[in-house]
Design a protein around this motif. Structure first.
Motif, short mmCIF file in Angstrom:
data_model
loop_
_atom_site.label_atom_id
_atom_site.label_comp_id
_atom_site.label_asym_id
_atom_site.label_seq_id
_atom_site.Cartn_x
_atom_site.Cartn_y
_atom_site.Cartn_z
N GLU A 8 -9.78 -18.53 -37.64
CA GLU A 8 -8.33 -18.69 -37.54
C GLU A 8 -7.69 -18.83 -38.93
O GLU A 8 -6.61 -18.29 -39.17
CB GLU A 8 -7.97 -19.88 -36.65
N VAL A 9 -8.37 -19.52 -39.84
CA VAL A 9 -7.88 -19.64 -41.21
C VAL A 9 -7.78 -18.24 -41.83
O VAL A 9 -6.78 -17.90 -42.47
CB VAL A 9 -8.79 -20.56 -42.06
N ILE A 10 -8.81 -17.42 -41.65
CA ILE A 10 -8.81 -16.06 -42.20
C ILE A 10 -7.67 -15.23 -41.61
O ILE A 10 -7.01 -14.47 -42.33
CB ILE A 10 -10.18 -15.38 -41.96
N GLN A 11 -7.40 -15.39 -40.33
CA GLN A 11 -6.28 -14.67 -39.69
C GLN A 11 -4.94 -15.11 -40.28
O GLN A 11 -4.07 -14.29 -40.51
CB GLN A 11 -6.28 -14.91 -38.17
N SER A 12 -4.80 -16.41 -40.52
CA SER A 12 -3.54 -16.94 -41.04
C SER A 12 -3.38 -16.72 -42.54
O SER A 12 -2.25 -16.62 -43.03
CB SER A 12 -3.45 -18.45 -40.75
N CYS A 13 -4.49 -16.69 -43.26
CA CYS A 13 -4.47 -16.56 -44.72
C CYS A 13 -5.44 -15.46 -45.15
O CYS A 13 -6.55 -15.75 -45.61
CB CYS A 13 -4.88 -17.87 -45.38
N PRO A 14 -5.05 -14.20 -45.00
CA PRO A 14 -5.98 -13.11 -45.30
C PRO A 14 -6.41 -13.04 -46.76
O PRO A 14 -7.39 -12.37 -47.08
CB PRO A 14 -5.21 -11.86 -44.89
N ASN A 15 -5.73 -13.76 -47.65
CA ASN A 15 -6.14 -13.76 -49.06
C ASN A 15 -7.33 -14.70 -49.31
O ASN A 15 -7.86 -14.73 -50.41
CB ASN A 15 -4.96 -14.12 -49.97
N ILE A 16 -7.75 -15.46 -48.30
CA ILE A 16 -8.95 -16.30 -48.41
C ILE A 16 -10.09 -15.54 -47.75
O ILE A 16 -10.03 -15.23 -46.57
CB ILE A 16 -8.77 -17.66 -47.72
N SER A 17 -11.13 -15.24 -48.51
CA SER A 17 -12.24 -14.46 -47.97
C SER A 17 -13.17 -15.32 -47.12
O SER A 17 -13.31 -16.53 -47.35
CB SER A 17 -13.03 -13.80 -49.09
N ASP A 18 -13.81 -14.67 -46.16
CA ASP A 18 -14.80 -15.33 -45.33
C ASP A 18 -15.91 -15.91 -46.20
O ASP A 18 -16.40 -17.01 -45.97
CB ASP A 18 -15.35 -14.34 -44.31
N HIS A 19 -16.30 -15.17 -47.23
CA HIS A 19 -17.36 -15.62 -48.14
C HIS A 19 -16.99 -16.94 -48.82
O HIS A 19 -17.81 -17.85 -48.90
CB HIS A 19 -17.64 -14.53 -49.18
N LYS A 20 -15.76 -17.04 -49.30
CA LYS A 20 -15.32 -18.29 -49.95
C LYS A 20 -15.38 -19.46 -48.97
O LYS A 20 -15.79 -20.56 -49.34
CB LYS A 20 -13.89 -18.16 -50.46
N LEU A 21 -14.97 -19.23 -47.74
CA LEU A 21 -14.98 -20.30 -46.76
C LEU A 21 -16.40 -20.70 -46.39
O LEU A 21 -16.70 -21.89 -46.25
CB LEU A 21 -14.20 -19.89 -45.51
N GLU A 22 -17.28 -19.72 -46.23
CA GLU A 22 -18.66 -20.03 -45.87
C GLU A 22 -19.40 -20.76 -46.99
O GLU A 22 -20.31 -21.53 -46.72
CB GLU A 22 -19.41 -18.76 -45.50
N GLN A 23 -19.01 -20.52 -48.23
CA GLN A 23 -19.64 -21.18 -49.37
C GLN A 23 -19.06 -22.56 -49.66
O GLN A 23 -19.61 -23.32 -50.45
CB GLN A 23 -19.51 -20.31 -50.63
N ALA A 24 -17.95 -22.88 -49.01
CA ALA A 24 -17.27 -24.15 -49.27
C ALA A 24 -18.11 -25.34 -48.85
O ALA A 24 -18.89 -25.28 -47.90
CB ALA A 24 -15.93 -24.18 -48.53
N ILE A 25 -17.91 -26.43 -49.57
CA ILE A 25 -18.48 -27.72 -49.17
C ILE A 25 -17.53 -28.25 -48.10
O ILE A 25 -16.32 -28.25 -48.27
CB ILE A 25 -18.55 -28.67 -50.37
#
Length: 82
Positions: A32-49
């Motif tokens: 849902e974050v990716i849908q709302s903020c397409p400038n944030i990549s899935d890779h960045k989110l998956e690597q997040a702490i």
């Protein structure tokens, strides 16, 4: 509703501090974050702490953690240095 808070480069690069999304697993919330903020990549989110209600979650099982109404998911960019 779930409050997603962004810290570090995720916040700086996307110019967002927080987002309110529907309940679900961490994976569903990230989608849902990716849908709302397409400038944030899935890779960045998956690597997040990640922290749920200020408790660190890690490993692949973190994506199946169920978030309920009122929970907070904090996403922090991993640090890098030289």
């Amino acid at each position: 509703m779930i409050t997603v808070k962004f810290f570090g480069l995720i916040s700086v690069d996307s110019n967002i501090k927080q987002l309110i999304v529907k309940e679900g697993t961490v994976r569903q919330v990230l989608d849902e974050v990716i849908q709302s903020c397409p400038n944030i990549s899935d890779h960045k989110l998956e690597q997040a702490i990640m922290f749920v209600n200020k408790k660190h979650i890690s490993g692949n099982k973190r994506f199946s953690v169920v978030l309920k109404d009122g929970d907070e998911l904090a996403l922090l960019s991993p640090s890098s240095g030289g």
